[in-house]
Design an enzyme around this catalytic site. Structure first.
Site, PDB file in Angstrom:
ATOM      1  N   HIS A 136     -39.833 -19.665   8.778  1.00  0.00           N
ATOM      2  CA  HIS A 136     -38.824 -19.887   9.772  1.00  0.00           C
ATOM      3  C   HIS A 136     -39.608 -20.207  11.042  1.00  0.00           C
ATOM      4  O   HIS A 136     -38.956 -19.775  11.933  1.00  0.00           O
ATOM      5  CB  HIS A 136     -37.917 -18.830   9.658  1.00  0.00           C
ATOM      6  CG  HIS A 136     -36.498 -19.503  10.009  1.00  0.00           C
ATOM      7  ND1 HIS A 136     -36.200 -20.565  10.743  1.00  0.00           N
ATOM      8  CD2 HIS A 136     -35.407 -19.290   9.100  1.00  0.00           C
ATOM      9  CE1 HIS A 136     -34.837 -20.687  10.423  1.00  0.00           C
ATOM     10  NE2 HIS A 136     -34.396 -19.912   9.533  1.00  0.00           N
TER      11      HIS A 136
ATOM     12  N   TRP B  94     -32.514 -16.259  14.888  1.00  0.00           N
ATOM     13  CA  TRP B  94     -32.684 -17.591  14.449  1.00  0.00           C
ATOM     14  C   TRP B  94     -33.793 -18.220  15.460  1.00  0.00           C
ATOM     15  O   TRP B  94     -34.021 -19.506  15.477  1.00  0.00           O
ATOM     16  CB  TRP B  94     -31.241 -18.213  15.341  1.00  0.00           C
ATOM     17  CG  TRP B  94     -30.172 -17.919  14.329  1.00  0.00           C
ATOM     18  CD1 TRP B  94     -30.117 -17.406  13.173  1.00  0.00           C
ATOM     19  CD2 TRP B  94     -28.852 -18.266  14.552  1.00  0.00           C
ATOM     20  NE1 TRP B  94     -28.827 -17.422  12.554  1.00  0.00           N
ATOM     21  CE2 TRP B  94     -28.085 -17.988  13.312  1.00  0.00           C
ATOM     22  CE3 TRP B  94     -28.153 -19.070  15.630  1.00  0.00           C
ATOM     23  CZ2 TRP B  94     -26.728 -18.003  13.384  1.00  0.00           C
ATOM     24  CZ3 TRP B  94     -26.760 -19.240  15.635  1.00  0.00           C
ATOM     25  CH2 TRP B  94     -26.035 -18.938  14.464  1.00  0.00           C
TER      26      TRP B  94
ATOM     27  N   GLU C  95     -33.487 -29.377   3.494  1.00  0.00           N
ATOM     28  CA  GLU C  95     -33.314 -28.983   4.779  1.00  0.00           C
ATOM     29  C   GLU C  95     -34.759 -28.521   5.438  1.00  0.00           C
ATOM     30  O   GLU C  95     -34.968 -28.991   6.379  1.00  0.00           O
ATOM     31  CB  GLU C  95     -32.398 -27.759   4.723  1.00  0.00           C
ATOM     32  CG  GLU C  95     -32.327 -27.450   6.160  1.00  0.00           C
ATOM     33  CD  GLU C  95     -31.165 -26.013   6.229  1.00  0.00           C
ATOM     34  OE1 GLU C  95     -30.689 -25.914   5.286  1.00  0.00           O
ATOM     35  OE2 GLU C  95     -30.876 -25.616   7.185  1.00  0.00           O
TER      36      GLU C  95
ATOM     37  N   LYS D 190     -28.817 -17.028  -2.786  1.00  0.00           N
ATOM     38  CA  LYS D 190     -29.839 -17.867  -2.521  1.00  0.00           C
ATOM     39  C   LYS D 190     -31.326 -17.466  -3.062  1.00  0.00           C
ATOM     40  O   LYS D 190     -31.592 -16.026  -3.219  1.00  0.00           O
ATOM     41  CB  LYS D 190     -30.276 -18.168  -0.968  1.00  0.00           C
ATOM     42  CG  LYS D 190     -28.976 -18.756  -0.197  1.00  0.00           C
ATOM     43  CD  LYS D 190     -29.555 -19.367   0.756  1.00  0.00           C
ATOM     44  CE  LYS D 190     -28.124 -20.054   1.714  1.00  0.00           C
ATOM     45  NZ  LYS D 190     -28.413 -20.892   2.930  1.00  0.00           N
TER      46      LYS D 190
ATOM     47  N   GLU E 106     -22.471 -16.323   9.248  1.00  0.00           N
ATOM     48  CA  GLU E 106     -22.611 -17.139  10.218  1.00  0.00           C
ATOM     49  C   GLU E 106     -21.052 -17.881  11.087  1.00  0.00           C
ATOM     50  O   GLU E 106     -21.009 -19.053  11.087  1.00  0.00           O
ATOM     51  CB  GLU E 106     -23.320 -18.574   9.679  1.00  0.00           C
ATOM     52  CG  GLU E 106     -24.718 -18.316   9.062  1.00  0.00           C
ATOM     53  CD  GLU E 106     -25.341 -19.407   8.737  1.00  0.00           C
ATOM     54  OE1 GLU E 106     -24.871 -20.373   8.227  1.00  0.00           O
ATOM     55  OE2 GLU E 106     -26.652 -19.322   8.827  1.00  0.00           O
TER      56      GLU E 106
ATOM     57  N   ASN F 194     -18.957 -24.553   4.631  1.00  0.00           N
ATOM     58  CA  ASN F 194     -18.496 -24.204   6.044  1.00  0.00           C
ATOM     59  C   ASN F 194     -17.117 -25.062   5.749  1.00  0.00           C
ATOM     60  O   ASN F 194     -16.859 -25.790   6.415  1.00  0.00           O
ATOM     61  CB  ASN F 194     -19.190 -24.758   6.978  1.00  0.00           C
ATOM     62  CG  ASN F 194     -20.665 -23.876   7.212  1.00  0.00           C
ATOM     63  OD1 ASN F 194     -20.619 -22.563   7.079  1.00  0.00           O
ATOM     64  ND2 ASN F 194     -21.621 -24.662   7.134  1.00  0.00           N
TER      65      ASN F 194
ATOM     66  N   ASP G 149     -33.507 -17.626   3.826  1.00  0.00           N
ATOM     67  CA  ASP G 149     -32.935 -18.960   3.912  1.00  0.00           C
ATOM     68  C   ASP G 149     -33.562 -20.022   3.380  1.00  0.00           C
ATOM     69  O   ASP G 149     -34.074 -21.006   4.236  1.00  0.00           O
ATOM     70  CB  ASP G 149     -32.206 -19.251   5.149  1.00  0.00           C
ATOM     71  CG  ASP G 149     -31.502 -20.490   5.217  1.00  0.00           C
ATOM     72  OD1 ASP G 149     -31.016 -20.832   4.073  1.00  0.00           O
ATOM     73  OD2 ASP G 149     -30.967 -20.776   6.456  1.00  0.00           O
TER      74      ASP G 149
ATOM     75  N   GLU H 121     -23.442 -31.788   5.905  1.00  0.00           N
ATOM     76  CA  GLU H 121     -24.336 -30.909   6.540  1.00  0.00           C
ATOM     77  C   GLU H 121     -25.630 -30.828   5.800  1.00  0.00           C
ATOM     78  O   GLU H 121     -25.498 -30.735   4.568  1.00  0.00           O
ATOM     79  CB  GLU H 121     -23.737 -29.713   6.476  1.00  0.00           C
ATOM     80  CG  GLU H 121     -24.477 -28.315   7.149  1.00  0.00           C
ATOM     81  CD  GLU H 121     -23.493 -27.317   7.884  1.00  0.00           C
ATOM     82  OE1 GLU H 121     -22.583 -27.276   8.039  1.00  0.00           O
ATOM     83  OE2 GLU H 121     -24.175 -26.202   7.809  1.00  0.00           O
TER      84      GLU H 121
HETATM   85  C1  BDP Z   1     -28.469 -22.624   6.182  1.00  0.00           C
HETATM   86  C2  BDP Z   1     -28.048 -24.157   6.768  1.00  0.00           C
HETATM   87  C3  BDP Z   1     -26.730 -24.038   7.402  1.00  0.00           C
HETATM   88  C4  BDP Z   1     -25.874 -23.616   6.037  1.00  0.00           C
HETATM   89  C5  BDP Z   1     -26.184 -22.232   5.596  1.00  0.00           C
HETATM   90  C6  BDP Z   1     -25.536 -21.773   4.561  1.00  0.00           C
HETATM   91  O1  BDP Z   1     -29.080 -24.368   7.976  1.00  0.00           O
HETATM   92  O2  BDP Z   1     -26.413 -25.481   7.474  1.00  0.00           O
HETATM   93  O3  BDP Z   1     -24.469 -23.627   6.420  1.00  0.00           O
HETATM   94  O4  BDP Z   1     -27.539 -22.360   5.245  1.00  0.00           O
HETATM   95  O5  BDP Z   1     -26.135 -21.726   3.413  1.00  0.00           O
HETATM   96  O6  BDP Z   1     -29.703 -22.961   5.323  1.00  0.00           O
HETATM   97  O7  BDP Z   1     -24.246 -21.311   4.491  1.00  0.00           O
END
Ligand code: BDP
Length: 711
Positions: A531, A554, A400, A367, A300, A219, A372, A176
């Site tokens: 974003h 989102w 990412e 984080k 999520e 995940n 994010d 991922e």
């Molecule tokens: C986001 C990503 C997603 C991750 C999520 C996370 O887009 O793929 O699963 O964070 O950190 O940045 O859990």
């Protein structure tokens, strides 16, 4: 042509091809190159130490690579010799280093030039094998960067006790947000087949002080805890152990139900608790030094304690209790944002009330920013807010949101900005570094995580310069006060080893790396914008993105709020009031557009297009000039790189050159997309000095990338 000739031509081709492969500079060797071509000004008469031990053998093997011969193993010290050892070694003991070494702990080390009976000896010492290995790698780094002298005096210990990579690797081999090919973990071949890459991975990590790794995606599939998969995990742990790297797993909170067949995964249920206790025992039987679990819960769409009306504390503590007898820890993520309030406020709101309620083997993983991993965010206000609960920064090494493996973006300056940010939680100087490494709160566990950018690509990270981000994460985790300049300098010297290493062209490469993060922010989302990425794959710009039925938070419009009146997210006391989650004087600073740093302006404020910036320009003009500056910088990087052609091997030169071309095209794409789209609201001209757009907005809106790594 007769057969004899055919055969010899074939043989020649074969030899040439083999030679070429041997010399191929494909990035596979990372920063551990030890080429013979560089003069390093370091000569030893011989080496003392425990032959057969990893630190000793690692030094010998590197020395062999650098000099074409091994160092003579000595029985007693001679002038100009090297001594590698722990306190078990009598000579080391005789130097009277014991108190100092003990204070540095098991992972700490000393490298010192000592004069004993008229003999000059370079000593690498630690109380344990871990520290000795780190000491040896540090000495090799000193030698490789041509800083060796007979006046060495180094004493180091790590800033954090757990320095951990988070692999977002799935059990089916995909990664991922991975942009360097498939996962290096070959789950379908394990445990029978052990890929040789595991050991190379272990060495590379140990060489920069990384001592822990989470093998699978946050995940998480419950399957990773099955008997079958634990055998595979054990096989990896066995390869990493000699390099002092402990293995951790991400777990799925519903595992008792899905894997164990229980009717529930309620953390207060007796049978559920027992399931975790038994599972922990099963794991520790196989992997006695297993590190613990990383948990993404109620985030999520993933399951968590709240599915049963319980809290994050209930969930984390249940798992902590199961791990406690074995010395394991729980890294519980604070990346939660149930829809409701401003997304930037949600993690803080959720966790602030739990401070002090977690078991002492729980650490909250946060984080760096409140949303994010955006190209730039102010720090998460949870840093400094939780005073009775240890908290660890989660940084994203994989790019990412920063051009993935196509853009040259050195992330160290962004992380440095975060670690050096003052939270003011304990007065001036309460930096995030000090809040998380134990300096301020004296917490027992301290940790820092980096979401890995490693894959099975030959060069490991997809872009040669992305290796520098893996390297920088390790070095900052080891010493959170290192500067990005020191780190980049070390990395360049070790990675591009040519005799011209001190050539001034390398200075320009250094500058390119150090400015590259700001440059990416400039051409993607300057002045606090965030974003505004394309849906889902997060590669290109899509500030107009609108997916019917999608969660508002989102979608880019939620964040940029552009309209005819202006642009930006109002998080002031008059808006969502996110500013109040920060300590004074930050909250007042962020709350006032005149005091708020430009880099966070549109993060905290919705301002009119004509708003007068500190530079004297209007907001609209400033935005245009900044996008343009980003594009110009990338064009400059192309020139810097092309000029370095004679200093860099052909393969890496060409590969980076081609990526820079992509980056330059992408930067123009970003600039045109954002300026043309925002212009539909500002209704003002793009200043005439600036290069005109080369795209039409309608065309740009039609771009739908079908990225292979789209996930
Ligand atoms: C986001 C990503 C997603 C991750 C999520 C996370 O887009 O793929 O699963 O964070 O950190 O940045 O859990």
């Amino acid at each position: 042509m007769c057969l004899k000739y055919k055969k010899s031509i074939f043989l020649c081709c074969f030899v040439l091809a083999t030679l070429f492969r041997l010399n191929a500079e494909d990035g596979n060797r990372l920063w551990l190159r030890f080429n013979q071509t560089v003069n390093r000004n370091c000569h030893f008469s011989g080496i003392l130490g425990q032959s057969g031990s990893l630190p000793f053998d690692e030094f010998q093997s590197a020395w062999n690579d650098m000099n074409g011969t091994e160092l003579v193993a000595l029985k007693t010290a001679t002038d100009n010799s090297l001594l590698i050892g722990t306190l078990k070694d009598k000579t080391i003991k005789s130097f009277g280093l014991s108190k100092e070494l003990k204070a540095l702990g098991k992972e700490g080390f000393i490298i010192r030039s000592i004069n004993k009976n008229g003999k000059r000896i370079t000593v690498v010492a630690s109380i344990a094998d871990n520290g000795l290995l780190y000491g040896v790698y540090h000495l090799l780094r000193i030698i490789q960067t041509n800083r060796f002298s007979d006046n060495l005096d180094v004493a180091e210990k790590p800033s954090y006790s757990v320095r951990i990579l988070n692999h977002w690797d799935n059990l089916d081999g995909t990664v991922e947000r991975g942009y360097a090919g498939r996962s290096i973990w070959k789950w379908d071949e394990l445990p029978a087949v052990i890929s040789p890459r595991y050991k190379v991975y272990a060495r590379a990590n140990a060489s920069i002080g990384i001592n822990a790794t989470v093998l699978n995606n946050v995940n998480a599939s419950p399957k990773v805890l099955s008997v079958e998969y634990l055998q595979k995990v054990k096989a990896i742990a066995d390869v990493l152990r000699p390099f002092h790297i402990r293995v951790y797993l991400s777990i799925n909170f519903s595992s008792p139900k899905i894997l164990g067949g229980l009717p529930t995964s309620d953390p207060l249920d007796k049978n559920v608790r027992k399931w975790w206790v038994d599972k922990a025992s099963e794991i520790y039987k196989l992997i006695p030094d297993f590190g613990g679990f990383l948990v993404k819960a109620n985030s999520e769409g993933l399951p968590g304690p709240m599915d049963y009306g319980r809290t994050h504390v209930d969930g984390a503590n249940m798992i902590a209790d199961a791990l406690k007898p074995h010395g394991g820890i729980v890294m519980w993520r604070a990346f939660v944002y149930e829809p409701g309030d401003d997304r930037a406020k949600l993690a803080y709101k959720e966790f602030i009330n739990f401070d002090g309620q977690f078991r002492d083997n729980v650490i909250i993983q946060v984080k760096n920013g409140p949303i994010d991993f955006q190209p730039r965010e102010p720090f998460s206000p949870l840093f400094g807010a939780l005073k009775k609960t240890p908290i660890m920064p989660e940084l994203q090494i994989t790019q990412e949101y920063l051009g993935q493996s196509n853009h040259l973006v050195f992330l160290s300056p962004m992380w440095e900005e975060c670690l050096d940010a003052d939270t003011y939680c304990n007065g001036h100087g309460s930096t995030i570094g000090k809040v998380t490494d134990g300096t301020i709160f004296g917490n027992k566990i301290s940790a820092i995580a980096g979401v890995s950018n490693i894959g099975e690509d030959t060069n490991w990270c997809g872009h040669h310069f992305a290796q520098a981000n893996w390297y920088a994460f390790g070095r900052l985790a080891w010493n959170n006060t290192l500067t990005s300049e020191e780190i980049a300098d070390e990395w360049i010297q070790q990675t591009f080893q040519t005799p011209q290493i001190q050539n001034t062209e390398f200075e320009t490469i250094l500058k390119m790396m150090l400015t590259s993060h700001q440059t990416a922010v400039d051409y993607m989302m300057p002045l606090g914008l965030h974003h505004i990425f394309a849906w889902s794959h997060h590669y290109g710009p899509e500030p107009w993105c609108d997916i019917p039925g999608a969660r508002p938070d989102w979608l880019p419009k939620y964040y940029h709020n552009a309209n005819e009146a202006g642009i930006g997210f109002d998080r002031t006391t008059k808006g969502s009031d996110a500013v109040s989650q920060y300590y004074t004087p930050l909250k007042e600073q962020f709350n006032d557009p005149a005091l708020c740093p430009d880099k966070y302006l549109l993060w905290f404020h919705h301002l009119s297009w004509d708003y007068k910036m500190k530079s004297g320009k209007t907001l609209w003009d400033e935005m245009c000039y900044t996008y343009d500056e980003g594009v110009k910088e990338v064009r400059e990087y192309q020139k810097i790189w092309d000029k370095a052609e004679n200093l860099i091997d052909a393969q890496r030169f060409a590969e980076v050159q081609s990526k820079l071309r992509i980056q330059a095209r992408d930067a123009v794409w970003w600039k045109d997309a954002c300026l043309l789209y925002f212009q539909t609201f500002s209704k003002q001209p793009i200043p005439y000095e600036i290069e005109r757009p080369v795209h039409d907005l309608d065309e740009l809106k039609k771009i739908k990338l079908d990225l292979k790594h789209h996930n």
